[in-house]
Scaffold this motif. Structure first.
Motif, short mmCIF file in Angstrom:
data_model
loop_
_atom_site.label_atom_id
_atom_site.label_comp_id
_atom_site.label_asym_id
_atom_site.label_seq_id
_atom_site.Cartn_x
_atom_site.Cartn_y
_atom_site.Cartn_z
N ASP A 1 17.30 11.35 -82.31
CA ASP A 1 18.41 12.20 -82.72
C ASP A 1 19.72 11.85 -82.04
O ASP A 1 20.71 12.58 -82.17
N LEU A 2 19.77 10.74 -81.28
CA LEU A 2 21.02 10.31 -80.64
C LEU A 2 20.89 8.86 -80.21
O LEU A 2 19.79 8.31 -80.13
N PHE A 3 22.04 8.25 -79.94
CA PHE A 3 22.03 6.95 -79.25
C PHE A 3 23.03 7.00 -78.11
O PHE A 3 23.97 7.81 -78.11
N LEU A 4 22.82 6.14 -77.13
CA LEU A 4 23.72 6.03 -75.99
C LEU A 4 23.90 4.56 -75.63
O LEU A 4 22.92 3.80 -75.59
N VAL A 5 25.14 4.19 -75.39
CA VAL A 5 25.48 2.84 -74.91
C VAL A 5 26.29 3.01 -73.63
O VAL A 5 27.27 3.76 -73.61
N ARG A 6 25.89 2.32 -72.59
CA ARG A 6 26.62 2.40 -71.33
C ARG A 6 26.87 0.99 -70.79
O ARG A 6 25.97 0.16 -70.80
N GLY A 7 28.08 0.74 -70.34
CA GLY A 7 28.41 -0.55 -69.76
C GLY A 7 29.17 -0.38 -68.46
O GLY A 7 29.94 0.57 -68.30
N VAL A 8 28.94 -1.30 -67.53
CA VAL A 8 29.69 -1.32 -66.27
C VAL A 8 30.54 -2.58 -66.27
O VAL A 8 30.02 -3.70 -66.37
N PHE A 9 31.85 -2.39 -66.19
CA PHE A 9 32.81 -3.49 -66.22
C PHE A 9 33.40 -3.71 -64.83
O PHE A 9 33.66 -2.75 -64.10
N GLN A 10 33.61 -4.97 -64.49
CA GLN A 10 34.39 -5.30 -63.29
C GLN A 10 35.78 -5.67 -63.79
O GLN A 10 36.01 -6.76 -64.31
N LEU A 11 36.70 -4.72 -63.65
CA LEU A 11 38.04 -4.91 -64.20
C LEU A 11 39.03 -5.29 -63.12
O LEU A 11 39.89 -6.13 -63.30
N SER A 12 38.90 -4.68 -61.96
CA SER A 12 39.72 -5.04 -60.81
C SER A 12 38.78 -5.08 -59.62
O SER A 12 37.73 -5.69 -59.68
N THR B 1 30.85 4.91 -71.26
CA THR B 1 29.69 5.45 -71.97
C THR B 1 30.10 5.92 -73.36
O THR B 1 31.14 6.57 -73.52
N CYS B 2 29.30 5.55 -74.34
CA CYS B 2 29.49 6.04 -75.70
C CYS B 2 28.17 6.64 -76.17
O CYS B 2 27.12 5.99 -76.10
N SER B 3 28.21 7.89 -76.63
CA SER B 3 27.00 8.53 -77.14
C SER B 3 27.32 9.19 -78.47
O SER B 3 28.46 9.59 -78.72
N TYR B 4 26.31 9.28 -79.30
CA TYR B 4 26.50 9.91 -80.61
C TYR B 4 25.24 10.64 -81.03
O TYR B 4 24.12 10.13 -80.89
#
Length: 369
Positions: free
Chosen positions: A66-77, A84-87
């Protein structure tokens, strides 16, 4: 900028998966339908708050969940950033950075830029102006937050104006004061968008020419981009008034930047009609490389580069050229998919490129030695 970790939950054919990225070149290898492209699509969510295709968010929920979740960790500085994106159909879509939810998704666009090369890019040559406008709008939206804001203003007021036109046709009556409010916003936003698109073409065309020359080993063929807009030849506000009766009859606005096109050419002729398949592919790669350049110049750091199934779509000469650019350190982090593991690994080894390789098999990932 680097994507250091990726976590998926109930996304497409993945129940749950955690990926730790090491180095800069990553290959997802597996047969067609195994879920390679789904990984790139998940990363696209982290950058654009949506998938790379026009499929609805609900279609990305794993069957039976009934849902999905995408999570990412970025090294930006110096400090890592978690996106996180969930729906879910009940709670809709949520986007958060370091646990703080966005109230407006547009505020996120451009923070984690990426360039994606997919087999479907040929539509940029073969299809109508809407596809090319979307490409240019996506690039400009990553580079300029004001552009994205003005584009949303224009699209909203265009939709409302078209609704009014249909209502006027049914009632045979026109509220000129109300119409003027929409016209004012269309003119202001449309004029801004027109200027930004024109500037972008002036900026990106020389880069397309440069990369195309590199790909084909010479300057004999002259690629070009011609920006075509109603605003080239008319006063936008005056033309809206002059076409009012016609627009009411049509039920839509017949002048404006929503009709713009970007004509791709070779030797001054239309690329779709004049260019061979090889020339069209070279133009598209050059265009994507130019997109990469523009984002790099604007942000001061290299965007992610996602290459979906390119080894199957490009000939040896063009693959060799891309490998040369990778060896020179032109790009930052690159994520590649391929349905034939031996081919891609051989190409990378021959080019002297070290890569982190994953075997993808129906929702599971295994790091290859």
């Amino acid at each position: 900028m680097r994507l250091e970790r990726l976590h998926l939950l109930n996304f497409r054919n993945y129940t749950t998966v955690d990926v730790v990225f090491e180095g800069l070149i990553h290959c997802f290898l597996g047969r067609n339908g195994s879920g390679k492209t789904n990984l790139l699509d998940a990363i696209h969510y982290l950058s654009f708050t949506r998938g790379a295709t026009s499929n609805p968010d609900a279609s990305n929920i794993r069957h039976g969940e009934d849902l999905f979740l995408v999570r990412g960790v970025f090294q930006l500085s110096e400090k890592p950033k978690e996106v996180t994106c969930s729906y879910s159909p009940d709670r809709k879509k949520k986007i958060a950075e370091d646990g703080k939810e966005y109230t407006r998704f547009s505020e996120h666009i451009g923070k984690y830029p990426l360039v994606m090369v997919v087999p479907g890019d040929i539509e940029l040559v073969w299809d109508g102006g809407a596809v090319r406008r979307k490409f240019m709008d996506t690039l400009l939206s990553q580079m300029n937050k004001e552009y994205l804001e003005q584009l949303m203003v224009y699209q909203t007021h265009l939709r409302h104006r078209n609704g009014l036109l249909k209502m006027y046709a049914e009632r045979a009556a026109v509220d000129k004061e109300l119409l003027a409010t929409y016209d004012n916003r269309l003119v202001a936003a449309g004029t801004y968008i027109y200027k930004q698109r024109k500037e972008l073409v002036n900026r990106i065309e020389p880069r397309v020419k440069q990369h195309y020359s590199f790909l084909v080993n010479g300057d004999v063929e002259r690629p070009g981009i011609q920006y075509e807009s109603d605003l080239d030849t008319v006063d936008f506000r005056q033309e809206l008034l002059l076409r009012l009766d016609r627009d009411i009859a049509l039920g839509r606005t017949s002048v404006g930047i929503h009709r713009d096109d970007f004509r791709f050419t070779l030797q001054g002729y239309d690329l779709k009609s004049y260019g061979s398949q090889g020339q069209q592919k070279s133009f598209l790669i050059a265009l994507k490389l130019a997109e990469f350049d523009c984002l790099f110049q604007k942000n001061g750091f290299k965007p992610l580069l996602l290459l979906d199934d390119i080894f199957d779509k490009l000939d040896d000469d063009r693959i060799l050229k891309l490998m040369q650019l990778i060896m020179k350190g032109t790009f930052g982090q690159i994520l590649i998919t391929d349905a034939r593991p031996g081919r891609s690994l051989d190409v990378l080894r021959e080019a002297g490129v070290n890569s982190q390789n994953f075997e993808v098999n129906n929702g599971s990932l295994v790091v290859l030695p």
